[in-house]
Write an enzyme that holds these catalytic residues in place. Structure first.
Site, short mmCIF file in Angstrom:
data_model
loop_
_atom_site.label_atom_id
_atom_site.label_comp_id
_atom_site.label_asym_id
_atom_site.label_seq_id
_atom_site.Cartn_x
_atom_site.Cartn_y
_atom_site.Cartn_z
N GLY A 11 -5.39 3.11 4.64
CA GLY A 11 -6.58 3.97 4.59
C GLY A 11 -7.82 3.16 4.89
O GLY A 11 -8.01 2.08 4.33
N ARG A 72 -0.81 3.59 9.46
CA ARG A 72 0.26 3.19 8.51
C ARG A 72 1.53 3.14 9.36
O ARG A 72 2.01 4.18 9.81
CB ARG A 72 0.36 4.20 7.36
CG ARG A 72 -0.86 4.18 6.44
CD ARG A 72 -0.60 4.97 5.17
NE ARG A 72 -1.69 4.79 4.21
CZ ARG A 72 -2.67 5.67 4.02
NH1 ARG A 72 -2.69 6.78 4.71
NH2 ARG A 72 -3.62 5.43 3.14
N ASP A 103 -2.52 -2.51 -0.82
CA ASP A 103 -1.23 -3.09 -1.21
C ASP A 103 -0.13 -2.89 -0.16
O ASP A 103 0.73 -3.76 0.02
CB ASP A 103 -0.78 -2.63 -2.60
CG ASP A 103 -0.79 -1.12 -2.75
OD1 ASP A 103 -1.17 -0.42 -1.77
OD2 ASP A 103 -0.43 -0.63 -3.82
N THR A 126 -9.85 -1.19 0.43
CA THR A 126 -9.37 0.15 0.04
C THR A 126 -10.40 0.75 -0.92
O THR A 126 -10.96 0.02 -1.75
CB THR A 126 -8.00 0.12 -0.66
OG1 THR A 126 -7.78 1.39 -1.31
CG2 THR A 126 -7.86 -0.97 -1.70
N ASP A 128 -9.73 2.56 -3.32
CA ASP A 128 -9.10 2.83 -4.62
C ASP A 128 -9.37 1.78 -5.71
O ASP A 128 -9.17 2.06 -6.89
CB ASP A 128 -7.58 2.96 -4.46
CG ASP A 128 -7.20 4.22 -3.69
OD1 ASP A 128 -8.08 5.08 -3.49
OD2 ASP A 128 -6.03 4.34 -3.29
N ASP A 130 -7.57 -0.68 -6.52
CA ASP A 130 -6.33 -0.84 -7.28
C ASP A 130 -5.59 -2.13 -6.92
O ASP A 130 -4.36 -2.19 -7.03
CB ASP A 130 -5.41 0.38 -7.04
CG ASP A 130 -5.07 0.58 -5.57
OD1 ASP A 130 -5.69 -0.08 -4.71
OD2 ASP A 130 -4.19 1.41 -5.29
N ARG A 172 -4.60 7.98 -5.64
CA ARG A 172 -3.21 8.41 -5.83
C ARG A 172 -2.60 7.77 -7.07
O ARG A 172 -1.94 8.42 -7.86
CB ARG A 172 -2.41 7.95 -4.60
CG ARG A 172 -1.69 9.03 -3.90
CD ARG A 172 -0.96 8.49 -2.71
NE ARG A 172 -1.55 7.28 -2.16
CZ ARG A 172 -1.59 6.99 -0.88
NH1 ARG A 172 -1.10 7.83 -0.01
NH2 ARG A 172 -2.11 5.85 -0.44
O1 F6P Z 1 -5.57 4.53 -0.40
C1 F6P Z 1 -6.76 5.14 -0.06
C2 F6P Z 1 -6.63 6.65 -0.11
O2 F6P Z 1 -7.89 7.19 0.26
C3 F6P Z 1 -6.15 7.24 -1.42
O3 F6P Z 1 -7.15 7.35 -2.40
C4 F6P Z 1 -5.61 8.56 -0.98
O4 F6P Z 1 -4.64 9.03 -1.86
C5 F6P Z 1 -5.02 8.25 0.37
O5 F6P Z 1 -5.68 7.10 0.84
C6 F6P Z 1 -5.13 9.36 1.39
O6 F6P Z 1 -4.49 8.95 2.54
P1 F6P Z 1 -4.57 9.73 3.93
O7 F6P Z 1 -5.90 9.47 4.53
O8 F6P Z 1 -3.46 9.15 4.74
O9 F6P Z 1 -4.39 11.17 3.61
#
Ligand code: F6P
Length: 324
Positions: A11, A72, A103, A126, A128, A130, A172
């Site tokens: 992300g 990804r 991660d 990120t 998050d 995390d 998440r």
């Molecule tokens: O890891 C970053 C994040 O924004 C999370 O908070 C979220 O759950 C996820 O990515 C959303 O991913 P995508 O943009 O692939 O829907």
């Protein structure tokens, strides 16, 4: 070390561009050639790799997103995919890598380093927050401030109509965004994946709060075990069983991922980018350059991935105390 490559993966997060800029300019400062890989691991596999110069990163420090794009990659999870990636890097003579991501990015980087031995250092990118091994991740501060601005606006209309609002924020597996924008936004409750949500307690408190407050803000991290904000709102609404009370849900979604990075994110990203390149030059590898207690620190990918970063001890208590 003569040639290094940099990429962003997973992300995107505001501040990734500032980090790319720091990697490119630090590398050039130290006499290295630097290459940008577009689309993360997918670009490594397909050879989407171009030489970067100081001017390649001009005028990007203030921009959200990532000029190197992100993805990804499923193929990089396979041995064949990683072999293709290695051949691409080998053909260009790349002998060092900076991986900007979370991660998932570091999991790939660790496997790749163990298989092919190209020294790799990560930068924590990120929203998050995390990642173990850094106080904050690049993009987190911007995301929290974006969510906070939205909460402030929702609060105005919530108060005008005496409504109870459930606001869903990203995260998440992590409640960091929820907790920090919950504290900053004066939320009555914050629901996060790290702790069990006690809906009975929430219902009881909301009923009590009605005596002193006409509107309430509840921040829900998307990964809460009770479900998303819509589901939780329905559960609470049924239990409160008051036809005069109106319940609303706002899901902030990807708005939290964009926008100009805050000063804190730009500084953090620049520090991590410089530390990654200088770490490679000093023989560090298979680790992440983060900032711990205000100072640059290198933490092994194994720890970054394997250890969890708990929420700050007093944060949830703070919300409970300040919401009465
Ligand atoms: O890891 C970053 C994040 O924004 C999370 O908070 C979220 O759950 C996820 O990515 C959303 O991913 P995508 O943009 O692939 O829907």
């Amino acid at each position: 070390m003569k040639k290094i490559a940099v990429f962003t993966s997973g992300g995107d997060a505001p501040g990734m561009n500032a980090c790319i800029r720091a990697v490119v300019r630090t590398a050039i400062f130290h006499g290295l050639e630097v290459y940008g890989i577009t689309y993360g691991y997918d670009g490594m596999i397909s050879g989407n790799i171009k030489r970067m110069h100081s001017h390649s990163v001009s005028n990007i420090i203030q921009r959200g997103g990532t000029i190197l794009k992100s993805a990804r990659s499923e193929e990089f999870r396979t041995k064949e995919g990683r072999e293709k990636a290695y051949q691409q890097l080998k053909s260009l003579g790349i002998d060092g890598i900076v991986a900007i991501g979370g991660d998932g990015t570091f999991t790939g980087a660790k496997v790749f380093y163990e298989e092919y031995g190209i020294p790799t250092i990560g930068c924590p990118g990120t929203i998050d927050n995390d990642i173990y091994g850094t106080d904050y991740t690049i993009g987190f501060d911007t995301a929290v401030n974006t969510a906070l601005e939205a909460i402030d606006k929702i609060r105005d209309t919530a108060a005008a109509h005496d409504r109870i609002f459930f606001i869903e924020v990203m995260g998440r597996d992590s409640g960091y965004i929820a907790v920090e924008c919950g504290i900053g936004g004066g939320a009555e409750f914050v629901m996060v994946p790290e702790t069990e949500t006690d809906l009975k307690k929430v219902v009881k408190s909301l009923k009590n709060l009605r005596k002193s407050k006409s509107s309430s803000i509840i921040v829900v991290a998307e990964g809460d075990e009770e479900g998303n904000a819509d589901l939780i709102m329905e559960k609470v609404k049924v239990k409160i069983n008051d036809e005069d009370k109106e319940f609303k849900v706002t899901t902030l979604g990807h708005i939290q991922r964009g926008g100009n990075p805050t000063a804190r994110d730009r500084v953090l990203a620049s520090r991590c980018g410089m530390a990654a390149v200088e770490g490679l030059l000093n023989g560090e590898a298979n680790c992440m350059a983060g900032v711990v207690n205000g100072d640059v620190a290198y933490t092994s990918f194994a720890d970054c991935i394997g250890k969890t970063k708990p929420l700050k001890g007093d944060h949830l208590r703070l919300i409970e105390i300040l919401s009465i």
